[in-house]
Scaffold this active site. Sequence first.
Site, PDB file in Angstrom:
ATOM      1  N   ASP A   8      34.583  39.172  77.345  1.00 17.87           N
ATOM      2  CA  ASP A   8      35.297  40.373  76.980  1.00 17.87           C
ATOM      3  C   ASP A   8      35.953  40.921  78.233  1.00 17.87           C
ATOM      4  O   ASP A   8      35.678  40.643  79.116  1.00 17.87           O
ATOM      5  CB  ASP A   8      33.882  41.290  76.208  1.00 17.87           C
ATOM      6  N   LEU A   9      36.647  42.103  77.777  1.00 15.88           N
ATOM      7  CA  LEU A   9      37.293  42.799  79.045  1.00 15.88           C
ATOM      8  C   LEU A   9      36.543  44.079  79.609  1.00 15.88           C
ATOM      9  O   LEU A   9      35.990  43.961  80.487  1.00 15.88           O
ATOM     10  CB  LEU A   9      38.694  42.995  78.714  1.00 15.88           C
ATOM     11  N   ASP A  10      36.646  45.023  78.610  1.00 14.17           N
ATOM     12  CA  ASP A  10      36.038  46.253  78.857  1.00 14.17           C
ATOM     13  C   ASP A  10      34.531  46.324  79.025  1.00 14.17           C
ATOM     14  O   ASP A  10      34.037  45.978  78.075  1.00 14.17           O
ATOM     15  CB  ASP A  10      36.533  47.347  77.988  1.00 14.17           C
ATOM     16  N   THR A  16      36.688  49.904  82.199  1.00 10.59           N
ATOM     17  CA  THR A  16      37.973  50.681  81.571  1.00 10.59           C
ATOM     18  C   THR A  16      37.431  51.818  80.897  1.00 10.59           C
ATOM     19  O   THR A  16      38.311  52.830  80.566  1.00 10.59           O
ATOM     20  CB  THR A  16      39.072  49.889  80.942  1.00 10.59           C
ATOM     21  N   LYS A  44      32.867  51.746  72.556  1.00  5.55           N
ATOM     22  CA  LYS A  44      33.020  50.623  73.139  1.00  5.55           C
ATOM     23  C   LYS A  44      33.279  49.172  72.350  1.00  5.55           C
ATOM     24  O   LYS A  44      32.457  49.133  71.302  1.00  5.55           O
ATOM     25  CB  LYS A  44      31.691  50.356  73.927  1.00  5.55           C
ATOM     26  N   GLY A  45      34.092  48.642  72.743  1.00  7.70           N
ATOM     27  CA  GLY A  45      34.460  47.306  71.638  1.00  7.70           C
ATOM     28  C   GLY A  45      35.123  47.651  70.543  1.00  7.70           C
ATOM     29  O   GLY A  45      35.455  46.479  69.691  1.00  7.70           O
ATOM     30  N   ARG A  48      41.465  50.845  68.846  1.00  9.59           N
ATOM     31  CA  ARG A  48      42.008  52.069  68.962  1.00  9.59           C
ATOM     32  C   ARG A  48      41.965  52.839  67.738  1.00  9.59           C
ATOM     33  O   ARG A  48      41.593  53.997  67.926  1.00  9.59           O
ATOM     34  CB  ARG A  48      43.309  51.917  69.813  1.00  9.59           C
ATOM     35  N   SER A 113      39.129  40.009  73.663  1.00 11.94           N
ATOM     36  CA  SER A 113      39.094  41.729  73.717  1.00 11.94           C
ATOM     37  C   SER A 113      39.632  42.176  72.523  1.00 11.94           C
ATOM     38  O   SER A 113      40.633  41.725  72.125  1.00 11.94           O
ATOM     39  CB  SER A 113      39.925  42.017  75.112  1.00 11.94           C
ATOM     40  N   ALA A 114      39.048  43.603  72.257  1.00  9.10           N
ATOM     41  CA  ALA A 114      39.792  44.280  71.316  1.00  9.10           C
ATOM     42  C   ALA A 114      40.951  45.039  71.821  1.00  9.10           C
ATOM     43  O   ALA A 114      41.846  45.601  70.870  1.00  9.10           O
ATOM     44  CB  ALA A 114      38.848  45.219  70.736  1.00  9.10           C
ATOM     45  N   SER A 115      41.203  45.036  73.168  1.00  9.54           N
ATOM     46  CA  SER A 115      42.172  45.915  73.779  1.00  9.54           C
ATOM     47  C   SER A 115      43.762  45.350  73.475  1.00  9.54           C
ATOM     48  O   SER A 115      43.811  44.151  73.642  1.00  9.54           O
ATOM     49  CB  SER A 115      42.007  45.888  75.160  1.00  9.54           C
ATOM     50  N   ASN A 117      45.705  46.049  75.424  1.00 10.24           N
ATOM     51  CA  ASN A 117      46.308  46.313  76.917  1.00 10.24           C
ATOM     52  C   ASN A 117      45.659  45.399  78.051  1.00 10.24           C
ATOM     53  O   ASN A 117      45.785  45.475  79.241  1.00 10.24           O
ATOM     54  CB  ASN A 117      46.108  47.733  77.448  1.00 10.24           C
ATOM     55  N   LYS A 144      36.060  43.090  65.946  1.00 10.86           N
ATOM     56  CA  LYS A 144      34.730  42.974  66.108  1.00 10.86           C
ATOM     57  C   LYS A 144      33.899  43.833  65.266  1.00 10.86           C
ATOM     58  O   LYS A 144      34.270  45.174  65.109  1.00 10.86           O
ATOM     59  CB  LYS A 144      33.922  43.001  67.570  1.00 10.86           C
ATOM     60  N   GLU A 168      29.665  39.581  76.544  1.00 10.75           N
ATOM     61  CA  GLU A 168      29.996  40.751  75.888  1.00 10.75           C
ATOM     62  C   GLU A 168      29.015  41.987  76.349  1.00 10.75           C
ATOM     63  O   GLU A 168      27.931  41.754  76.555  1.00 10.75           O
ATOM     64  CB  GLU A 168      29.715  40.644  74.338  1.00 10.75           C
ATOM     65  N   ASP A 169      29.761  43.112  76.166  1.00 15.30           N
ATOM     66  CA  ASP A 169      28.791  44.163  76.514  1.00 15.30           C
ATOM     67  C   ASP A 169      28.547  45.358  75.379  1.00 15.30           C
ATOM     68  O   ASP A 169      27.832  46.235  75.309  1.00 15.30           O
ATOM     69  CB  ASP A 169      29.465  45.211  77.515  1.00 15.30           C
TER      70      ASP A 169
HETATM   71  P1  B16 Z   1      43.214  49.517  73.670  1.00  8.34           P
HETATM   72  P2  B16 Z   1      36.897  45.271  74.855  1.00  8.34           P
HETATM   73  C1  B16 Z   1      37.921  47.527  73.884  1.00  8.34           C
HETATM   74  O1  B16 Z   1      37.943  46.694  74.908  1.00  8.34           O
HETATM   75  C2  B16 Z   1      37.261  48.690  74.451  1.00  8.34           C
HETATM   76  O2  B16 Z   1      35.955  48.511  74.623  1.00  8.34           O
HETATM   77  C3  B16 Z   1      37.339  50.026  73.437  1.00  8.34           C
HETATM   78  O3  B16 Z   1      36.917  51.098  73.878  1.00  8.34           O
HETATM   79  C4  B16 Z   1      38.827  50.336  73.165  1.00  8.34           C
HETATM   80  O4  B16 Z   1      39.125  51.214  72.176  1.00  8.34           O
HETATM   81  C5  B16 Z   1      39.550  48.814  72.592  1.00  8.34           C
HETATM   82  O5  B16 Z   1      39.374  47.753  73.646  1.00  8.34           O
HETATM   83  C6  B16 Z   1      41.021  49.290  72.331  1.00  8.34           C
HETATM   84  O6  B16 Z   1      41.542  49.276  73.589  1.00  8.34           O
HETATM   85  O7  B16 Z   1      43.385  51.045  73.259  1.00  8.34           O
HETATM   86  O8  B16 Z   1      43.700  49.298  75.045  1.00  8.34           O
HETATM   87  O9  B16 Z   1      44.104  48.752  72.506  1.00  8.34           O
HETATM   88  O10 B16 Z   1      35.713  46.019  75.292  1.00  8.34           O
HETATM   89  O11 B16 Z   1      37.007  44.657  73.435  1.00  8.34           O
HETATM   90  O12 B16 Z   1      37.452  44.428  76.121  1.00  8.34           O
HETATM   91 MG    MG Z   2      33.832  45.228  75.980  1.00  4.23          MG
END
Ligand code: B16
Ligand code: MG
Length: 217
Positions: A8-10, A16, A44-45, A48, A113-115, A117, A144, A168-169
Amino acid sequence: MKRGFIFDLDGVIVDTAKYHYLAWKKLANELGFEFTKEQNELFKGVSRKRCLEILLEIGNRKATQEEFDTWMIEKNVDYLEYIKKMDQSEILPDVPKILQYLKENNIPIALGSASKNAQPILEKVGLLHYFDAIVDGNNVTKAKPDPEVFLLAAKHLNVAPTDCVVFEDAVAGIEAANRAKMISIGIGDKNVLTEAQFNFVDFTEISLDFIKEIIDN
Ligand code: B16
Ligand code: MG
């Protein structure tokens, strides 16, 4: 048998969450309500879109579709301002040590990751070259705890899901890994990540012997 490792990233590779918090707080304040660090834990996770839905519930605010879309963009523009300044110093302790060990042992590595970015962040902190596959918010339709993100990562790595290991966190992330029938490793509070198969506070607690054992067994 071939193992694959999915990160996972964040909260696992970088923190972040603090930048997500500042950007969401700014939006909340503009809309006339407070948003606390404790409430940020719920994000978290989470995707957006879902984060904004929760934020509006917290502030008891309704939004038209147009407002919703505008606020999503506004939050991300603010978030990207923080990301722009990221560098190697933001990598969480001992993450490169584990990535380097996996690389040296030819173990395929993916991001899950869910991000949306994720790729620019990995690039900014200089870790992108370690990853054989990146699966993030741009590639999945179900967030997730749905296992889609990790199953897709396993597919890209050409490794059976049952042979994959996930770091994963987030509670939703551990559930996703378990639903994908992968080995789940919780990074953070073990009293929160109760469903993880293994728990560590951070990577400094994870020895290379432990990684070797997971690879071999
Ligand atoms: P973005 P992960 C998640 O990252 C974050 O934990 C979560 O807070 C955020 O809303 C989500 O990414 C989306 O991020 O706005 O950059 O698309 O923990 O899945 O790496
Ligand atoms: Mg995370």
